[in-house]
Motif scaffolding. Structure first.
Motif, PDB file in Angstrom:
ATOM      1  N   ALA A   1       0.831  -1.208   0.000  1.00  0.00           N
ATOM      2  CA  ALA A   1       0.000   0.000   0.000  1.00  0.00           C
ATOM      3  C   ALA A   1       0.862   1.253   0.000  1.00  0.00           C
ATOM      4  O   ALA A   1       0.584   2.222  -0.737  1.00  0.00           O
ATOM      5  CB  ALA A   1      -0.924  -0.010   1.218  1.00  0.00           C
ATOM      6  N   LEU A   2       1.933   1.261   0.795  1.00  0.00           N
ATOM      7  CA  LEU A   2       2.819   2.417   0.832  1.00  0.00           C
ATOM      8  C   LEU A   2       3.591   2.570  -0.468  1.00  0.00           C
ATOM      9  O   LEU A   2       3.776   3.682  -0.975  1.00  0.00           O
ATOM     10  CB  LEU A   2       3.797   2.291   2.010  1.00  0.00           C
TER      11      LEU A   2
ATOM     12  N   GLU B   1       6.967  12.139  -0.020  1.00  0.00           N
ATOM     13  CA  GLU B   1       6.614  12.450   1.356  1.00  0.00           C
ATOM     14  C   GLU B   1       5.210  11.954   1.678  1.00  0.00           C
ATOM     15  O   GLU B   1       4.288  12.103   0.878  1.00  0.00           O
ATOM     16  CB  GLU B   1       6.687  13.961   1.584  1.00  0.00           C
ATOM     17  N   ALA B   2       5.049  11.355   2.847  1.00  0.00           N
ATOM     18  CA  ALA B   2       3.745  10.820   3.265  1.00  0.00           C
ATOM     19  C   ALA B   2       3.484  11.198   4.709  1.00  0.00           C
ATOM     20  O   ALA B   2       4.325  10.956   5.583  1.00  0.00           O
ATOM     21  CB  ALA B   2       3.717   9.307   3.102  1.00  0.00           C
ATOM     22  N   THR B   3       2.312  11.756   4.960  1.00  0.00           N
ATOM     23  CA  THR B   3       1.902  11.994   6.341  1.00  0.00           C
ATOM     24  C   THR B   3       1.324  10.714   6.914  1.00  0.00           C
ATOM     25  O   THR B   3       1.011   9.765   6.180  1.00  0.00           O
ATOM     26  CB  THR B   3       0.848  13.103   6.417  1.00  0.00           C
ATOM     27  N   ALA B   4       1.154  10.685   8.229  1.00  0.00           N
ATOM     28  CA  ALA B   4       0.527   9.531   8.869  1.00  0.00           C
ATOM     29  C   ALA B   4      -0.879   9.319   8.332  1.00  0.00           C
ATOM     30  O   ALA B   4      -1.301   8.176   8.100  1.00  0.00           O
ATOM     31  CB  ALA B   4       0.507   9.727  10.381  1.00  0.00           C
ATOM     32  N   GLU B   5      -1.611  10.416   8.105  1.00  0.00           N
ATOM     33  CA  GLU B   5      -2.969  10.312   7.567  1.00  0.00           C
ATOM     34  C   GLU B   5      -2.953   9.749   6.153  1.00  0.00           C
ATOM     35  O   GLU B   5      -3.801   8.929   5.776  1.00  0.00           O
ATOM     36  CB  GLU B   5      -3.657  11.675   7.590  1.00  0.00           C
ATOM     37  N   ASP B   6      -1.995  10.209   5.339  1.00  0.00           N
ATOM     38  CA  ASP B   6      -1.860   9.683   3.977  1.00  0.00           C
ATOM     39  C   ASP B   6      -1.598   8.175   3.999  1.00  0.00           C
ATOM     40  O   ASP B   6      -2.188   7.411   3.225  1.00  0.00           O
ATOM     41  CB  ASP B   6      -0.700  10.366   3.247  1.00  0.00           C
TER      42      ASP B   6
ATOM     43  N   ALA C   1      -3.910   5.126   2.539  1.00  0.00           N
ATOM     44  CA  ALA C   1      -3.374   4.209   1.529  1.00  0.00           C
ATOM     45  C   ALA C   1      -3.594   2.759   1.942  1.00  0.00           C
ATOM     46  O   ALA C   1      -3.941   1.901   1.103  1.00  0.00           O
ATOM     47  CB  ALA C   1      -1.888   4.483   1.307  1.00  0.00           C
ATOM     48  N   MET C   2      -3.405   2.467   3.226  1.00  0.00           N
ATOM     49  CA  MET C   2      -3.610   1.099   3.710  1.00  0.00           C
ATOM     50  C   MET C   2      -5.089   0.730   3.707  1.00  0.00           C
ATOM     51  O   MET C   2      -5.463  -0.362   3.243  1.00  0.00           O
ATOM     52  CB  MET C   2      -3.023   0.949   5.113  1.00  0.00           C
TER      53      MET C   2
ATOM     54  N   HIS D   1      -7.017  -3.497   8.014  1.00  0.00           N
ATOM     55  CA  HIS D   1      -7.780  -2.662   8.936  1.00  0.00           C
ATOM     56  C   HIS D   1      -6.805  -1.767   9.682  1.00  0.00           C
ATOM     57  O   HIS D   1      -5.814  -2.242  10.250  1.00  0.00           O
ATOM     58  CB  HIS D   1      -8.554  -3.510   9.945  1.00  0.00           C
ATOM     59  N   VAL D   2      -7.076  -0.468   9.674  1.00  0.00           N
ATOM     60  CA  VAL D   2      -6.198   0.494  10.342  1.00  0.00           C
ATOM     61  C   VAL D   2      -6.878   0.997  11.612  1.00  0.00           C
ATOM     62  O   VAL D   2      -7.987   1.533  11.572  1.00  0.00           O
ATOM     63  CB  VAL D   2      -5.860   1.676   9.418  1.00  0.00           C
ATOM     64  N   PHE D   3      -6.193   0.833  12.735  1.00  0.00           N
ATOM     65  CA  PHE D   3      -6.694   1.302  14.019  1.00  0.00           C
ATOM     66  C   PHE D   3      -6.268   2.749  14.262  1.00  0.00           C
ATOM     67  O   PHE D   3      -5.129   3.134  13.980  1.00  0.00           O
ATOM     68  CB  PHE D   3      -6.142   0.437  15.161  1.00  0.00           C
ATOM     69  N   GLU D   4      -7.182   3.538  14.827  1.00  0.00           N
ATOM     70  CA  GLU D   4      -6.853   4.875  15.303  1.00  0.00           C
ATOM     71  C   GLU D   4      -6.238   4.806  16.699  1.00  0.00           C
ATOM     72  O   GLU D   4      -5.396   5.622  17.062  1.00  0.00           O
ATOM     73  CB  GLU D   4      -8.111   5.750  15.338  1.00  0.00           C
TER      74      GLU D   4
END
Length: 345
Positions: free
Chosen positions: A161-162, A254-259, A263-264, A281-284
């Motif tokens: 994904a990245l 460059e990628a932010t944490a949100e980006d 993507a994932m 699945h991405v956990f907050e």
């Protein structure tokens, strides 16, 4: 029409997971079980020391286990799943391949062979076309497909994904791997209770090489390994199932944490029976994922990620997968479903 399948090495930990996952499968009909000479001739219930947290399916308990030889497997079996120890698989799998069997194998031998597809259906399904090269090179009518190591398959979907969005340049990973990855008798209780073991033989090299093959480009003849630099440190901890990994990734863009999280989350899955609806699945919540809480997500087939943060040079995050389901039997099963979907079976 049902696809008749068999399991090579059916009595071990991964073989038992195969049986669990094949129970009531809509496409696959389990028709053959093989194991060592000590188990051959016994019913499965007598041959296997059943460790899975569900009963042996009634119709499997009474099946006779055969020896792991081509002449002992029914001619009308369409697909074989292999969970043999790699040393045995190196000798035995080619015997079945020369007899024309298609083998979806979890065994580690030949994963990096240039003519053998090392496949995760959501990541590199096009690599299956290496089968044509393999048949030309090896002179057999069968087909050998491998799934990656359980630690590799935990992080590679997140890396894919990245890479798709930001172009990966380097990866550093430290793993916290469950004891089931070593088999039932692989780590003694006196070694692992109140302890952590900072080395797992061969595991680091598998992560460093297999990930580059999985994300490599297939040109119709060869797979060019991905150019990213990968370094791994592998550790055994006293959890039963679920490999948790701490990943540090550097990207060209460059990628932010949100980006990275988006993507994932949005990375596309596949339309196969055993595949999760959402691959990652991405956990907050920064304290997730955790093995005990999250290894069964998506029936054990989903990858979990969390704790995504920016660093001075890239990103860091955690990822988790069930090592004997998504990381072993489930991965081979999904490859088998892909082989059927793509017409190789």
């Amino acid at each position: 029409m049902a696809v008749r399948v068999g399991i090579l090495g059916a009595t071990g930990a991964v073989g038992q997971r195969f049986i669990q996952l094949l129970d009531d499968h809509p496409t696959f009909e389990l028709a053959a079980l093989t194991a060592s000479e000590e188990s051959a001739g016994k019913t499965y219930a007598d041959a296997a020391k059943w460790r899975v947290n569900a009963p042996i399916p009634d119709d499997i308990a009474d099946m006779e286990v055969g020896p792991t030889t081509p002449d002992a497997v029914l001619d009308d079996v369409d697909l074989l799943f292999s969970s043999l120890p790699s040393g045995v698989a190196t000798e035995v799998e080619p015997e079945f391949l020369h007899e024309g069997y298609v083998v979806s194998s979890n065994s580690s031998n030949d994963r990096m062979a240039p003519d053998v597809p090392l496949t995760i259906p959501e990541i590199n399904p096009d690599h299956l076309d290496l089968i044509e090269v393999q048949r030309d090179e090896r002179g057999w009518d069968g087909a050998l497909v491998k799934n990656p190591n359980c630690s590799t398959i935990t992080m590679v979907p997140t890396l894919a994904a990245l890479d798709e969005s930001f172009d990966l340049e380097s990866v550093r990973v430290s793993t916290l791997q469950a004891v089931s990855g070593a088999g039932y008798s692989g780590v003694s209780s006196m070694e692992i209770i109140d302890n952590a073991i900072p080395h797992i033989g061969g595991e680091e090299n598998k992560m460093e090489t297999e990930s580059r093959k999985l994300l490599g480009e297939f040109d119709g003849t060869d797979v060019e390994l991905h150019g990213m630099d990968v370094a791994a440190s592998c550790n055994r901890i006293p959890t039963i199932d679920g490999h948790l990994e701490n990943v540090f990734a550097e990207t060209a863009e460059e990628a932010t944490a949100e980006d990275a999280a988006e993507a994932m989350r949005s990375y596309e899955g596949v339309d196969l029976h055993s595949a999760p609806e959402q691959l990652i699945h991405v956990f907050e919540d920064p304290v997730r994922p955790q093995p005990r809480l999250d290894r069964e997500r998506g029936d054990g087939m989903q990858i979990s990620a969390g704790g995504i943060q920016e660093t001075g040079t890239g990103l860091k995050y955690n990822c988790l997968a069930h090592n004997t389901i998504r990381g072993a039997a489930g991965a081979s099963l999904l490859n088998g479903e892909l082989l059927v979907q793509e017409g190789w079976v």
